[in-house]
Motif scaffolding. Structure first.
Motif, PDB file in Angstrom:
ATOM      1  N   SER A 109     -34.235   1.687 -16.034  1.00 56.07           N
ATOM      2  CA  SER A 109     -35.180   1.514 -15.345  1.00 56.07           C
ATOM      3  C   SER A 109     -35.019   0.596 -13.550  1.00 56.07           C
ATOM      4  N   TRP A 110     -35.215   0.959 -12.817  1.00 55.32           N
ATOM      5  CA  TRP A 110     -34.611   0.899 -10.818  1.00 55.32           C
ATOM      6  C   TRP A 110     -35.274  -0.129 -10.176  1.00 55.32           C
ATOM      7  N   THR A 111     -34.480  -1.572  -9.903  1.00 54.19           N
ATOM      8  CA  THR A 111     -35.423  -2.240  -9.329  1.00 54.19           C
ATOM      9  C   THR A 111     -35.029  -2.422  -8.267  1.00 54.19           C
ATOM     10  N   GLY A 162     -29.389  -3.872  -2.988  1.00 57.32           N
ATOM     11  CA  GLY A 162     -29.856  -2.164  -3.463  1.00 57.32           C
ATOM     12  C   GLY A 162     -30.334  -2.760  -5.173  1.00 57.32           C
ATOM     13  N   PRO A 163     -30.414  -0.876  -5.448  1.00 57.92           N
ATOM     14  CA  PRO A 163     -30.880  -1.316  -6.579  1.00 57.92           C
ATOM     15  C   PRO A 163     -30.250  -1.707  -7.733  1.00 57.92           C
ATOM     16  N   VAL A 164     -30.986  -2.193  -8.494  1.00 54.19           N
ATOM     17  CA  VAL A 164     -30.132  -2.574 -10.164  1.00 54.19           C
ATOM     18  C   VAL A 164     -31.563  -2.073 -11.214  1.00 54.19           C
ATOM     19  N   ILE A 165     -30.247  -1.974 -12.087  1.00 60.72           N
ATOM     20  CA  ILE A 165     -31.042  -0.545 -12.724  1.00 60.72           C
ATOM     21  C   ILE A 165     -30.946  -1.388 -13.813  1.00 60.72           C
ATOM     22  N   GLY A 166     -31.977  -1.524 -14.564  1.00 61.27           N
ATOM     23  CA  GLY A 166     -31.706  -1.708 -16.281  1.00 61.27           C
ATOM     24  C   GLY A 166     -31.387  -0.804 -17.190  1.00 61.27           C
ATOM     25  N   THR A 167     -30.454  -0.885 -17.591  1.00 58.04           N
ATOM     26  CA  THR A 167     -29.666  -0.254 -19.269  1.00 58.04           C
ATOM     27  C   THR A 167     -30.641  -0.446 -20.173  1.00 58.04           C
ATOM     28  N   GLY A 168     -31.048  -1.585 -20.414  1.00 55.43           N
ATOM     29  CA  GLY A 168     -31.493  -2.140 -21.969  1.00 55.43           C
ATOM     30  C   GLY A 168     -30.131  -2.708 -23.296  1.00 55.43           C
ATOM     31  N   ARG A 169     -28.477  -2.346 -22.454  1.00 58.14           N
ATOM     32  CA  ARG A 169     -27.657  -2.913 -22.871  1.00 58.14           C
ATOM     33  C   ARG A 169     -27.679  -3.975 -23.209  1.00 58.14           C
ATOM     34  N   SER A 170     -26.899  -4.628 -24.179  1.00 56.56           N
ATOM     35  CA  SER A 170     -26.267  -6.269 -24.247  1.00 56.56           C
ATOM     36  C   SER A 170     -25.658  -6.789 -23.395  1.00 56.56           C
ATOM     37  N   GLY A 179     -25.795  -6.412 -20.287  1.00 61.51           N
ATOM     38  CA  GLY A 179     -26.476  -6.246 -19.321  1.00 61.51           C
ATOM     39  C   GLY A 179     -26.951  -4.544 -17.920  1.00 61.51           C
ATOM     40  N   ASP A 180     -27.290  -5.403 -17.093  1.00 62.01           N
ATOM     41  CA  ASP A 180     -27.986  -4.399 -15.983  1.00 62.01           C
ATOM     42  C   ASP A 180     -26.682  -3.223 -15.040  1.00 62.01           C
ATOM     43  N   ALA A 181     -26.619  -2.268 -14.599  1.00 62.54           N
ATOM     44  CA  ALA A 181     -25.929  -1.293 -13.710  1.00 62.54           C
ATOM     45  C   ALA A 181     -25.809  -1.836 -12.328  1.00 62.54           C
ATOM     46  N   ARG A 182     -25.840  -0.979 -11.639  1.00 59.99           N
ATOM     47  CA  ARG A 182     -25.784  -1.186 -10.701  1.00 59.99           C
ATOM     48  C   ARG A 182     -25.223   0.016  -9.887  1.00 59.99           C
ATOM     49  N   LEU A 183     -26.292   0.353  -9.049  1.00 56.43           N
ATOM     50  CA  LEU A 183     -25.805   1.741  -7.691  1.00 56.43           C
ATOM     51  C   LEU A 183     -25.588   0.859  -6.344  1.00 56.43           C
ATOM     52  N   ARG A 184     -24.201   1.905  -5.887  1.00 53.67           N
ATOM     53  CA  ARG A 184     -23.768   1.397  -4.909  1.00 53.67           C
ATOM     54  C   ARG A 184     -24.422   2.029  -3.512  1.00 53.67           C
ATOM     55  N   PRO A 185     -25.116   1.198  -2.370  1.00 51.66           N
ATOM     56  CA  PRO A 185     -25.793   2.405  -1.421  1.00 51.66           C
ATOM     57  C   PRO A 185     -25.134   2.561  -0.517  1.00 51.66           C
ATOM     58  N   VAL A 186     -24.655   3.689   0.189  1.00 50.53           N
ATOM     59  CA  VAL A 186     -23.212   3.965   1.353  1.00 50.53           C
ATOM     60  C   VAL A 186     -23.934   3.379   2.079  1.00 50.53           C
ATOM     61  N   ARG A 187     -23.253   2.044   2.956  1.00 48.22           N
ATOM     62  CA  ARG A 187     -23.610   0.735   4.175  1.00 48.22           C
ATOM     63  C   ARG A 187     -22.681   2.124   5.582  1.00 48.22           C
ATOM     64  N   LEU A 216     -22.854   5.513  -3.640  1.00 44.13           N
ATOM     65  CA  LEU A 216     -21.637   5.865  -3.495  1.00 44.13           C
ATOM     66  C   LEU A 216     -21.296   5.815  -5.319  1.00 44.13           C
ATOM     67  N   GLU A 217     -21.520   4.928  -6.008  1.00 47.85           N
ATOM     68  CA  GLU A 217     -21.086   4.736  -7.591  1.00 47.85           C
ATOM     69  C   GLU A 217     -22.169   4.400  -8.373  1.00 47.85           C
ATOM     70  N   LEU A 218     -22.320   4.221  -9.383  1.00 46.08           N
ATOM     71  CA  LEU A 218     -23.001   4.124 -10.451  1.00 46.08           C
ATOM     72  C   LEU A 218     -22.202   3.285 -11.478  1.00 46.08           C
ATOM     73  N   ALA A 219     -22.260   1.865 -11.574  1.00 42.55           N
ATOM     74  CA  ALA A 219     -21.067   0.816 -12.172  1.00 42.55           C
ATOM     75  C   ALA A 219     -22.015   0.652 -13.528  1.00 42.55           C
ATOM     76  N   VAL A 220     -21.609   0.496 -14.878  1.00 43.62           N
ATOM     77  CA  VAL A 220     -22.241  -0.053 -15.483  1.00 43.62           C
ATOM     78  C   VAL A 220     -21.191  -1.106 -16.786  1.00 43.62           C
TER      79      VAL A 220
END
Length: 346
Positions: free
Chosen positions: A35-37, A42-50, A52-60, A73-77
């Protein structure tokens, strides 16, 4: 059934980020079933994994120079939370590293970021190890995160562009060390120029940063470092002065003569540091030693001050006369550049 870290890595590698545009990133997240919030950071990505959430890093704004049309620039899980102490964090990183290596093969690139991570971020205080499975257009990275190791899916060009542009020659412009394998995945990989320490204060600071986290970094990476350090002396000789070796413990040997009074400078003997015998079984070769301990234990500042004071007592006149032995440049199959030390290699 819970998805393993290796299975997650495989899904990330097989994903299409669509050039990391807004639409491409949304399609990437949807394709992963996440999911995307939107948030202010920046966007917080709900992974459903125990884990926790992933993060998308916007280009600043200050990162646009490294990007070429990417919005992110990255999706961190997060993949493996651990207790905050260095030993626990290093063990968690090593466990994930072993799982990924079994599934994906040896990483293309390995190293330690030091104080400056990608896009000038700072990493955790215990250590900043990383491994990359390099690809085009995207790369998968295992990185030390705030609470434990994280899997990072990132566009390859921006992170490498940022690294290359740090090679401006200014003191401390690049920290840590960077190792690469002779592997087809590293085709076209560029290496920035380094920098040279111009004062003993800079050498002390650089050594303090390097040595303070070294056993945690090598434990996490599952590797070892053996680094001889030579000194050019006024008589024209260039003897080995120190031997730095580290796997799960940081051990230092000193070849200074008794005239330099190594004991007063902080060195001990094998009787005081018996663990050093596993590296140097001859009690007198070297005579002077320090067992600095395992992950989280070394006092990088004290060790650095001891090394610099000893080198100067032996007659090393300038930082340019302190030289890392070329033998240290190979760690297994990886050719390593010790950018963060600011010392010559030869």
């Amino acid at each position: 059934m819970t998805e393993t870290i290796a299975e997650l890595a495989g899904r990330l590698i097989g994903s299409d980020a669509g050039g990391w545009t807004q639409d491409g990133a949304r399609a990437l997240v949807a394709g992963l079933g996440w999911s995307w919030t939107e948030t202010a950071a920046g966007p917080v990505i709900g992974t459903g994994r125990s884990t926790g959430d992933a993060r998308l890093r916007p280009v600043r704004e200050w990162e646009e120079r490294y990007a070429d049309g990417e919005a992110y620039l990255e999706l961190a899980v997060p993949v493996q939370p651990a207790e905050p102490d260095a030993a626990s964090q290093a063990a968690a990183f090593r466990a994930v590293k072993d799982e990924l290596t079994a599934a994906l093969g040896e990483a293309s690139i390995m190293g330690v970021y030091g104080d400056l991570g990608p896009f000038f971020d700072s990493g955790p205080l215990w250590g900043t190890p990383f491994l990359r499975w390099r690809g085009k257009p995207d790369t998968l990275e295992l990185r030390a995160g705030k609470t434990g190791p994280e899997l990072i899916l990132q566009p390859t060009d921006p992170v490498e562009n940022c690294f290359w542009r740090q090679g401006i020659g200014e003191e401390n412009s690049i920290t840590g060390f960077f190792g690469s394998r002779n592997d087809p995945s590293n085709g076209g990989l560029g290496f920035p120029g380094g920098w040279s320490a111009r004062s003993w204060e800079t050498v002390t600071n650089a050594l303090a940063d390097f040595l303070g986290t070294l056993p945690a970094d090598t434990t996490a990476l599952g590797t070892s470092i053996s680094m001889p350090v030579y000194g050019e002396l006024p008589d024209g000789d260039s003897p080995i002065l120190f031997d730095v070796t580290c796997r799960d413990r940081l051990l230092l040997g000193c070849f200074a003569s008794d005239d330099a009074d190594p004991a007063a400078l902080g060195w001990g003997t094998v009787a005081e540091h018996p663990e050093t015998r596993r590296v140097w079984p001859d009690d007198d070769d070297p005579k002077w030693r320090i067992d600095a301990g395992g992950p989280g234990e070394p006092s990088g500042r004290a060790l650095a001050e001891t090394i610099v004071a000893t080198a100067r007592a032996m007659g090393v006149r300038t930082p340019a006369d302190l030289i890392v032995g070329g033998e240290a440049e190979w760690i297994g199959a990886y050719r390593v550049r010790f950018y963060g030390l600011g010392l010559a290699t030869g």
